[in-house]
Design a protein around this motif. Structure first.
Motif, PDB file in Angstrom:
ATOM      1  N   GLY A 197       3.026  34.640  91.257  1.00 37.73           N
ATOM      2  CA  GLY A 197       3.753  33.690  92.082  1.00 37.73           C
ATOM      3  C   GLY A 197       2.849  32.730  92.811  1.00 37.73           C
ATOM      4  O   GLY A 197       3.295  31.677  93.271  1.00 37.73           O
ATOM      5  N   GLY A 198       1.573  33.077  92.936  1.00 33.72           N
ATOM      6  CA  GLY A 198       0.633  32.193  93.613  1.00 33.72           C
ATOM      7  C   GLY A 198       0.178  31.056  92.724  1.00 33.72           C
ATOM      8  O   GLY A 198       0.254  31.125  91.491  1.00 33.72           O
ATOM      9  N   MET A 199      -0.356  30.008  93.343  1.00 35.64           N
ATOM     10  CA  MET A 199      -0.775  28.828  92.590  1.00 35.64           C
ATOM     11  C   MET A 199      -1.969  29.143  91.685  1.00 35.64           C
ATOM     12  O   MET A 199      -1.998  28.749  90.510  1.00 35.64           O
ATOM     13  N   ILE A 200      -2.967  29.861  92.226  1.00 36.75           N
ATOM     14  CA  ILE A 200      -4.156  30.175  91.422  1.00 36.75           C
ATOM     15  C   ILE A 200      -3.787  31.125  90.281  1.00 36.75           C
ATOM     16  O   ILE A 200      -4.256  30.972  89.150  1.00 36.75           O
ATOM     17  N   TYR A 201      -2.936  32.097  90.571  1.00 33.49           N
ATOM     18  CA  TYR A 201      -2.499  33.035  89.541  1.00 33.49           C
ATOM     19  C   TYR A 201      -1.826  32.277  88.392  1.00 33.49           C
ATOM     20  O   TYR A 201      -2.130  32.500  87.219  1.00 33.49           O
TER      21      TYR A 201
END
Length: 722
Positions: free
Chosen positions: A628-632
């Protein structure tokens, strides 16, 4: 003997399917595998004769093309560079053939598969034994064709067809640049023979480009294109490197590599471990003389290689497909080889290519054994506890992992000098990859462009390599099983023919670095390379006795003198592992202790981070990079390259194609042309048909009118005649 080391795989490719039809698939498997065994044994004999014994030679088989001033022979070039590649290609191919006898047992169509494997091997052997650029290009395109056939072997599967087409198309981009580079070489030098081109560059000969009024010294020569003047060697080197980028899946042209995992696992091992993807590294090293005098092109090689090593390592962190993890690892390791070549350490690049073949083939083939044992499951999150089901495979995969992560013992001042019997003590990856990182640092010291940049990104990639490599081991083999009940109770048996090839690969992953260190980059490297990498060796070493036989003393002196103005420094490290001031590539450099220990610390950091996360509690718990994170999302989607290329290239191409099809071809060409004429004729026919009423008196009236008109015409003509 020499031609047969190339031709035996071709014989296997030609005979596999006819023999399979006549005597069954087992006969074709045995035939092709035995032929590869003979070729592999011959390759090792040639290796010790040519590389160790110093008996380099070129055998011309026949004149291939003769047209005007253009000449191209078909030859077998045997120098140290080609001898190393012969060993790598034939040895790995033989082990893959043996492995495939067990792996393909359930899939069928073995005769066709083994024919493709042998064809691929033959094309690769043509590439590495070429004596001119056109013969090299023949092998280059041959491996492209064979890889298309192998990746899309299961042609009834859409994803396999898509992956094969993607690999073929992306490689055509690079191959277009390579073809232009060969044309530019002939335009400038008037020949495509390696010896003639490299000797001219080394001796700074005066050359006159085709149809030019005047020439000049090749190292300063410029060529004019679209009102601009370009440094000739830089143009040639950049075009050649574009070809290498496509074949070796470097940054921007890398997108085909992970998709190629759609092919059978032996294909992944053969193509991505030691053969096709290393062709680009081989090309740059073969053309080392050109890159030495094209510092801007060498800087581009360093930059692209460093970015590739870092990029692929970041993407590998979050992959769940066991084969794609190893595939991105391959991409990253190729980046190491390229930035080593970019800073002038061609010997270190070839050394890592050689050692990488062992542990990467081991990891791919070990992954294939896991896939078979787990009933064709490839998601490591659905595995766990496999070491209880496949203990031998677990041990071999751990060996491959400690090799790729670089487990070894660096130098400890006052306690340990860093060497045993003249070589560093450690696994293959420790010896060769650490050599590359040190070479990048030395290159930065000597002023090579992007040397420090490559060293930094290489260290970061080493941390991530250790993390995702141990992540694969921990999620696959350790912890509680997450496999279905039927898989846990009844794991699929793995044939002995699949396990046997892993043993020599594991042995090579452990000791190949130490065993061959002295030859590739150590004290015996000058004698070993014997001029095959003369641009890196002869220029930077005080002893001129190692000059290639085909270079005269004057050419060597010109090469040594003119090199001082190139700005491209070599970082060939001859004394890996020592502390203090050493001679690396002919110049003295201070080696900080932290440089020697940095790769080891990077390996420990990544390994301990993986253990901390995956060996404590639930191994599938979210980590620093949470879903759900941007980097992920950025890393999970592989930096969005597929989406970007789809938006920039694929969708516009489809839109243009659809427009040309529907509006251009359908409405315009067909509408005005064949379809338009046919429509006009049909409409006219329909109007004429309406004149046919069916009443007799209508026809009688029409006949009467016709007779009246005919009589009138006759009377007019008769009156006019009087």
């Amino acid at each position: 003997m020499e031609p047969f080391v190339v031709l035996l795989p071709l014989f296997g490719a030609m005979l596999s399917m006819p023999v399979g039809r006549a005597f069954g698939y087992r006969a074709s498997e045995l035939l092709t595998t035995v032929l590869l065994l003979i070729a592999a044994v011959m390759s090792w004999f040639l290796f010790f004769d040519v590389a160790v014994g110093g008996n380099a030679r070129t055998i011309t088989l026949f004149e291939w093309i003769s047209s005007g001033d253009f000449r191209a022979n078909w030859s077998v070039r045997l120098d140290t560079l080609s001898a190393v590649m012969l060993v790598v290609v034939n040895s790995v191919s033989f082990l893959v053939h043996t492995y495939s006898m067990g792996y393909m047992k359930e899939y069928g169509e073995q005769s066709r598969f083994f024919a493709y494997l042998s064809l691929f091997t033959f094309a690769m052997l043509c590439l590495v034994t070429a004596d001119n650029f056109l013969q090299l290009f023949f092998g280059w395109e041959g491996v492209g064709l064979a890889s298309y056939l192998l990746i899309g072997f299961w042609f009834k599967k859409k994803s396999a067809n898509d992956a094969a087409i993607k690999a073929f198309v992306v490689n055509r981009v690079g191959d277009f640049g390579f073809a232009l580079g060969i044309m530019c070489i002939f335009y400038v030098f008037g020949t495509i023979q390696f010896d003639e081109v490299f000797s001219a560059v080394a001796g700074n000969a005066i050359v006159t480009p085709w149809n030019a009024s005047a020439g000049g010294h090749i190292q300063e020569l410029t060529i004019r294109f679209l009102s601009w003047d370009f440094h000739a060697l830089t143009v040639i080197a950049v075009l050649l490197f574009i070809g290498a980028m496509g074949k070796s899946a470097q940054f921007l042209l890398h997108t085909w590599l992970p998709d190629a995992m759609e092919g059978p696992t032996p294909v992944s091992a053969l193509i991505h471990a030691a053969t096709m993807v290393t062709a680009g590294v081989f090309l740059v090293c073969r053309c080392s003389a050109i890159f030495e005098y094209a510092p801007s092109a060498a800087a581009l090689v360093t930059l692209v290689g460093a970015v590739t090593a870092f990029f692929a390592a970041t993407v590998g962190l979050l992959q769940d497909d066991i084969k794609k993890i190893v595939a991105y690892s391959t991409c990253s390791q190729l980046g190491y080889m390229f930035f080593a070549a970019g800073v002038g350490a061609y010997d270190a690049a070839m050394f890592h290519l050689f050692t990488h073949a062992f542990f990467k083939a081991l990891l791919f083939l070990g992954s294939g054994a896991v896939i078979i044992g787990m009933h064709h499951e490839q998601d490591i999150k659905k595995m766990g506890g496999v070491k209880e089901l496949m203990p031998f495979t677990h041990i071999l995969m751990v060996i491959g992992t400690i090799a790729i992560t670089g487990v070894g013992i660096p130098a400890i001042p006052g306690i340990w000098e860093g060497k045993i019997f003249g070589a560093p003590l450690g696994t293959a990856g420790f010896v060769s990859k650490d050599m590359i990182l040190e070479s990048a640092f030395f290159g930065g010291q000597a002023g090579a462009a992007f040397g420090y940049f490559a060293f930094t990104l290489g260290l970061l990639a080493a941390v991530m390599t250790a993390f995702y490599s141990w992540r694969l081991i921990f999620l696959t083999f350790w912890g509680p099983s997450r496999a279905p009940e039927n898989v846990r109770k009844h794991p699929h048996s793995v044939p002995d023919t699949m396990m046997a090839p892993l043993i020599p690969l594991a042995l090579g992953a452990l000791v190949a670095g130490m065993a061959f260190y002295g030859y590739f980059v150590g004290d015996n490297s000058d004698k070993f390379w014997n001029g095959a990498l003369y641009a890196a060796e002869e220029v930077h070493h005080e002893d001129a006795g190692t000059v290639a036989d085909h270079l005269s003393a004057g050419e060597v002196e010109a090469l040594r003198d003119s090199h001082e103005d190139t700005g491209h420094a070599t970082a060939a490290a001859d004394d890996h592992g020592a502390v203090g001031e050493e001679d690396h590539g002919g110049g003295h450099h201070d080696i900080p202790l932290w440089v020697l220990w940095a790769p080891f610390i990077a390996m420990l950091t990544g390994s301990f981070a993986a253990g901390w996360h995956y060996l404590r509690g639930d191994p599938l718990k979210p980590g620093m990079l949470r879903p759900g994170g941007m980097i992920y999302a950025f890393l999970k989607n592989k930096w969005y390259f597929d989406e970007i290329y789809d938006f920039i290239f694929v969708k516009p191409a489809l839109a243009i194609g659809r427009f040309l099809w529907k509006d251009g071809d359908g409405k315009t060409i067909d509408g005005v042309g064949p379809d338009g004429i046919a429509t006009f004729v049909a409409a006219g026919a329909r109007r004429i048909v309406k004149m046919q009423s069916g009443y007799v008196y209508h026809y009688a009236f029409a006949m009467l009118v016709g007779i009246a008109l005919l009589v009138t015409f006759i009377l007019i003509r008769a009156g006019g005649g009087q």
